[in-house]
Design a protein around this motif. Structure first.
Motif, mmCIF file in Angstrom:
data_model
loop_
_atom_site.group_PDB
_atom_site.id
_atom_site.type_symbol
_atom_site.label_atom_id
_atom_site.label_comp_id
_atom_site.label_asym_id
_atom_site.label_seq_id
_atom_site.Cartn_x
_atom_site.Cartn_y
_atom_site.Cartn_z
ATOM 1 N N CYS A 99 51.264 -8.995 -21.153
ATOM 2 C CA CYS A 99 50.751 -10.757 -20.287
ATOM 3 C C CYS A 99 49.524 -10.356 -21.165
ATOM 4 O O CYS A 99 48.403 -11.266 -20.088
ATOM 5 C CB CYS A 99 50.986 -9.887 -19.659
ATOM 6 S SG CYS A 99 52.773 -10.409 -18.975
ATOM 7 N N LEU A 104 50.405 -14.807 -24.218
ATOM 8 C CA LEU A 104 50.705 -16.057 -23.309
ATOM 9 C C LEU A 104 50.675 -16.931 -23.943
ATOM 10 O O LEU A 104 51.445 -17.777 -24.156
ATOM 11 C CB LEU A 104 49.291 -16.465 -21.820
ATOM 12 C CG LEU A 104 49.765 -15.397 -21.283
ATOM 13 C CD1 LEU A 104 48.882 -14.999 -20.209
ATOM 14 C CD2 LEU A 104 51.193 -15.811 -20.475
ATOM 15 N N THR A 140 54.568 -16.244 -17.405
ATOM 16 C CA THR A 140 54.641 -17.373 -17.907
ATOM 17 C C THR A 140 54.232 -18.356 -16.711
ATOM 18 O O THR A 140 54.275 -19.322 -16.946
ATOM 19 C CB THR A 140 55.814 -17.463 -18.697
ATOM 20 O OG1 THR A 140 55.835 -16.810 -20.008
ATOM 21 C CG2 THR A 140 55.999 -18.993 -19.347
#
Length: 313
Positions: A99, A104, A140
């Motif tokens: 992440c 992203l 997300t």
């Protein structure tokens, strides 16, 4: 002996059939705007004459888009919807995974590609993930620039700092991989772990006020699975706090969480209600945020995902 060999052969055939990817999935790639990395992805384009929903499925912690076999492409194809399975830096064992800003950006850029090349109803974009994919789904939700209608997160990680300690205690491989992910030069760094953890991020309140987030977790996870249910429960409570939910009954109470963690059970609120063939032990919700604890472990029930999201259209 012959019967045993036959059973072994049948099991092997069954596993092979299960593991084989659908022939209709196509493979393509795009170049990252951040560092030029080539991201591969798989997709299935709807053949309908009208615009159709897009389901973006995010791979698990130890897999890449190329290696993961279990996926919900079949369920999406049956609805003649659009399907996207991006790589977003692959296995979570290096600093640009877990992440990061690269992850992203990769996910957003893959969605950009889908919006340009598939017949997508932009009001019906859904993101789904299991385990490490659930972790990426929560990330997300927090940081994607896209307007996404629904998120479905299963067996999710939300706090790498806590998961590191839990993984050390269980003596599994994930503790070392977390260290590799956060770029801590071989030593664990709590601050860097928190920086990769959606539990500690700022919630985009206005951007997600109309987005549905469904969090699912099997009550035995963390005992017969690798991610304790507290990871999902704590993230659910965090969002309610950020949205300033005043009704305390909407939060998971401390005593209820402790009961589930201690006994790996909970008195079912509605014994007749099921999640597929699984008993639902606990449910709670606030606004468009929903938590479901079911009888299971580190699981995703693929046949349950789309119908429960589609109901919310």
């Amino acid at each position: 002996m012959k019967q045993s060999l036959l059973i072994i052969c049948l099991c092997a055939l069954g596993f092979s059939a299960f593991a084989q990817r659908p022939d209709y999935l196509r493979k393509d790639s795009i170049r990252s705007v951040l560092d030029g990395n080539i991201q591969v992805f798989y997709y299935d384009k709807s053949t309908a004459a009208t615009l159709q929903p897009l389901v973006v499925e995010l791979h698990s912690w130890s897999n890449s888009a190329d290696s993961q076999k279990g996926m919900m492409a079949t369920q999406v194809h049956a609805k003649n919807w659009n399907y996207l399975f991006p790589n977003f830096r692959g296995v979570n064992n290096h600093p640009k995974a877990c992440c990061s800003e690269f992850v992203l950006s990769d996910i957003d850029e893959a969605i950009d590609w889908a919006l340009k090349n598939l017949k997508v109803d932009r009001k019906q974009i859904y993101v789904v993930g299991y385990s490490g994919g659930g972790y990426a789904t929560l990330a997300t939700y927090m940081r994607s620039r896209h307007a996404i209608r629904g998120f479905s997160a299963w067996a999710s990680i939300s706090d790498l700092e806590a998961w590191y300690a839990e993984s050390v205690e269980r003596k599994n491989k994930y503790a070392a991989e977390i260290v590799q992910c956060i770029g801590a030069n071989g030593a664990f760094d709590a601050g860097k772990a928190r920086a990769r953890s959606p539990l500690f991020w700022e919630t985009p309140l206005s951007k997600r006020k109309n987005s549905l987030l469904q969090i699912y977790v099997g009550v035995h996870d963390g005992y017969t699975g690798s991610v304790p249910i507290s990871q999902s429960i704590n993230f659910y409570n965090k969002l309610l706090k950020d949205y300033k939910e005043k009704d305390q009954t909407r939060y998971v109470a401390v005593e209820d969480k402790e009961l589930m963690l201690k006994t790996r059970s909970f008195p079912a609120q509605n014994p007749s209600e099921k999640l597929g063939d699984r008993a639902i032990l606990y449910q709670n919700a606030s606004r468009n945020i929903r938590l479901t604890v079911f009888e299971g472990s580190h699981d995703i029930l693929y046949d349950q995902v789309l119908g429960r999201m589609a109901v919310q259209k």
